[in-house]
Scaffold this motif. Structure first.
Motif, short mmCIF file in Angstrom:
data_model
loop_
_atom_site.label_atom_id
_atom_site.label_comp_id
_atom_site.label_asym_id
_atom_site.label_seq_id
_atom_site.Cartn_x
_atom_site.Cartn_y
_atom_site.Cartn_z
N VAL A 12 0.88 -0.91 0.29
CA VAL A 12 0.00 -0.08 0.07
C VAL A 12 0.94 1.29 0.03
O VAL A 12 2.05 1.20 0.52
CB VAL A 12 -1.09 -0.01 1.27
CG1 VAL A 12 -0.21 0.15 2.60
CG2 VAL A 12 -1.92 0.87 1.16
N GLN A 13 0.58 2.23 -0.45
CA GLN A 13 1.12 3.56 -0.59
C GLN A 13 1.13 4.15 0.77
O GLN A 13 0.00 4.03 1.61
CB GLN A 13 0.66 4.47 -1.74
CG GLN A 13 0.94 3.78 -3.10
CD GLN A 13 2.52 3.63 -3.22
OE1 GLN A 13 3.25 4.70 -3.06
NE2 GLN A 13 2.70 2.36 -3.59
N ALA A 14 1.94 5.03 0.94
CA ALA A 14 1.92 5.88 2.44
C ALA A 14 0.78 6.65 2.40
O ALA A 14 0.17 7.15 1.49
CB ALA A 14 3.18 6.72 2.29
N GLY A 16 -2.12 5.30 3.14
CA GLY A 16 -3.22 4.44 2.67
C GLY A 16 -3.60 3.43 4.14
O GLY A 16 -3.13 3.77 5.09
N PRO A 88 5.80 4.44 5.72
CA PRO A 88 6.85 3.54 5.22
C PRO A 88 7.58 2.84 6.36
O PRO A 88 7.89 1.55 6.22
CB PRO A 88 8.08 4.26 4.50
CG PRO A 88 7.18 5.47 4.14
CD PRO A 88 6.20 5.82 5.08
N THR A 91 6.21 -0.93 7.64
CA THR A 91 6.70 -2.12 6.98
C THR A 91 7.17 -3.15 7.72
O THR A 91 8.40 -2.73 8.36
CB THR A 91 7.65 -1.61 5.64
OG1 THR A 91 7.04 -0.66 4.61
CG2 THR A 91 8.04 -2.85 4.97
N VAL A 121 4.86 -0.75 2.86
CA VAL A 121 4.14 0.60 2.60
C VAL A 121 5.19 1.33 1.79
O VAL A 121 6.42 1.71 2.05
CB VAL A 121 4.07 1.30 3.95
CG1 VAL A 121 3.31 2.63 3.78
CG2 VAL A 121 3.07 0.45 4.91
N GLY A 122 4.83 1.81 0.58
CA GLY A 122 5.56 2.32 -0.28
C GLY A 122 5.46 4.05 -0.20
O GLY A 122 4.59 4.42 0.56
N SER A 123 6.77 4.66 -0.28
CA SER A 123 7.02 6.11 -0.14
C SER A 123 6.15 6.95 -1.23
O SER A 123 6.13 6.33 -2.27
CB SER A 123 8.21 6.40 0.51
OG SER A 123 9.04 5.95 -0.61
#
Length: 123
Positions: A12-14, A16, A88, A91, A121-123
């Protein structure tokens, strides 16, 4: 002991949200305190949240307080971790744990563990 199976992890993106679930076997689920822990690569397992057996007090790590919510449905033998405003640094592999007696932040207080579910968690 109970058998625990986590699900709901993913990428998921940051900012989210994700909702983790932990399904438990056994007929006395409501007798167990439940906890969520996480472990990032190269780091020790750390406490995230806990809930008592009978919808009693909840407990959160300072790092997730206000963003994560632990809950349980004793009729479904399931405990949840709603994770909002993900960062992030969240994670990690997330683990569900069960304790036959009141339990808090210490991993040694818990008797049974699931296999873990990855949250990225992507930044």
């Amino acid at each position: 002991q109970v058998q625990l199976v986590e699900s709901g992890g993913g990428l998921v993106q940051a900012g989210g949200s994700l909702r983790l679930s932990c399904a438990a076997s056994g007929r006395t689920f409501s007798d167990y305190a439940m906890g969520w822990f996480r472990q990032a690569p190269g780091k020790e397992r750390e406490f995230v949240a806990a809930i008592s057996g009978s919808f009693g007090p909840t407990l959160y790590a300072d790092s997730v307080k206000g963003r994560f919510t632990i809950s349980r449905d004793n009729a479904k033998n399931t405990v949840y971790l709603q994770m909002d405003s993900l960062k992030p640094e969240d994670t990690a592999v997330y683990y569900c744990a069960a304790a036959r007696r009141p339990a808090g932040r210490g991993p040694n207080e818990y008797d049974s563990w699931g296999q873990g579910t990855q949250v990225t968690v992507g930044s």
